[in-house]
Design an enzyme around this catalytic site. Structure first.
Site, short mmCIF file in Angstrom:
data_model
loop_
_atom_site.label_atom_id
_atom_site.label_comp_id
_atom_site.label_asym_id
_atom_site.label_seq_id
_atom_site.Cartn_x
_atom_site.Cartn_y
_atom_site.Cartn_z
CE1 TYR A 85 -2.22 6.71 -1.78
CE2 TYR A 85 0.13 7.06 -1.49
CZ TYR A 85 -1.00 7.15 -2.27
OH TYR A 85 -0.92 7.67 -3.54
CE LYS A 107 -2.51 5.01 -5.04
NZ LYS A 107 -3.58 5.23 -6.04
CB SER A 115 2.06 6.16 -5.22
OG SER A 115 2.90 6.91 -4.38
#
Length: 336
Positions: free
Chosen positions: A148, A152, A124
């Protein structure tokens, strides 16, 4: 090629699955349906007119993973499985580290154990954080601002170490910008199980009448109209990028991080206007204060994808909004 697709029933996974089947690959989907539907797989099978293998389960389950690799013997993995809501990650960070990081480590262990050497990872643009410059290229410092994004980033680093320790391994880390849109058939698309976290599915649910209005968070950014600007990419273009990445990984022993976007930005209000054109319906707005953690602009430098993957995005925001509205109007309650 035999491809294991973790999280293959999800939004991006289902569109990539369809592309893989249309190119005559053998595919096994592994999904636990925490944020997806079995109905998406049924529809992909109809669209492709081809069957594929499926297992219901979690990548954290080492027994299931070993059984799956023993039975299917994949040549490559496309790894989508994971939790993906920025806001929720702030409330439940340990869930995100367990599913996204621990699950990915288990997957990589299993790949090494069974001699599966190629992985394409669903990363991402959140790994970049606040921009030092725009557009973001792959050399930009990585400073994710939420759990989050950090999961990643950590998985990217783990995959880099994994490939460095195994000379035969190869990996492509695809850093998505903002995937939107749906398949032209209107049969598969994005179907959030609760209130959407992302702009376009929220707009589409306002247009169909499931939500009353769109909250626009911030109208005083340094952009054309004061609202946040993002690089939106059609999910069909993104699915094609995964196939290009798998082909690249099969021929190159390396670990490459590659941006996947259009290289063009659209503001919130520009996306609203595009959706109004596509749907013929007004989108009521509520102008609200900025949210913590949101950046003014996020735009990709996609020259590396053009060069290494021989890939470029072909859809614009009107295409994205038309296909989203087609999906939403044909499926007002999603897959339900």
């Amino acid at each position: 090629m035999r491809v294991l697709l973790t999280g293959g029933a999800g939004y991006i996974g289902s569109h990539t699955l369809l592309k893989l089947l249309q190119e005559q690959n053998e595919v096994l989907v592994l999904d636990n349906f925490s944020n997806s539907s079995m109905e998406s797989l049924r529809r992909v099978k109809q669209l492709a007119n081809r069957d594929f293998d499926f297992r219901n389960g979690d990548i954290c389950n080492s027994t299931l993973m070993n059984d799956t690799f023993n039975a299917f013997k994949p040549d490559a993995v496309i790894h989508f499985a994971g939790l993906k809501a920025v806001g929720e990650s702030n409330d439940k960070p340990l869930d995100y580290y367990t599913h996204n990081v621990t699950g990915s480590v288990e997957l990589l262990r299993c790949m090494r154990r069974h001699g599966c050497k190629q992985i394409v990872f669903s990363s991402s643009a959140t790994v970049y954080g606040e921009a030092d410059y725009l557009p973001y290229d792959e050399q930009h410092p990585l400073r994710p601002t939420n759990p989050y994004g950090r999961t990643k980033y950590f998985v990217e680093e783990i995959i880099k170490d994994w490939t460095a320790s195994w000379s035969e391994a190869s990996a492509v880390l695809l850093r998505y910008f903002n995937p939107v849109g749906a398949h032209d058939s209107g049969r598969i698309g994005e179907d959030p199980l609760s209130t959407p976290n992302n702009l376009v599915p929220f707009i589409s649910q306002v247009a169909i009448g499931r939500l009353d209005k769109l909250n626009v968070f911030g109208s005083d950014y340094d952009t054309r109209d004061g609202t946040g600007e993002r690089d939106y990419i059609h999910v069909d273009d993104l699915a094609r990028a995964h196939l290009s990445a798998v082909h690249f990984a099969s021929k190159n022993k390396a670990c490459e991080a590659i941006n996947v976007g259009t290289g063009r930005g659209a503001t919130v209000l520009e996306m609203v206007k595009a959706f109004e054109r596509a749907s013929g319906r007004p989108i009521p707005l509520n102008m609200a204060a900025r949210r913590n953690g949101d950046v003014a602009k996020s735009i990709a430098d996609v020259s590396k994808a053009n060069r290494l993957l021989d890939w470029e995005a072909i859809h614009n925001i009107d295409d994205m909004c038309r296909s989203t509205w087609n999906w939403q109007s044909l499926n007002p309650l999603g897959y339900k």
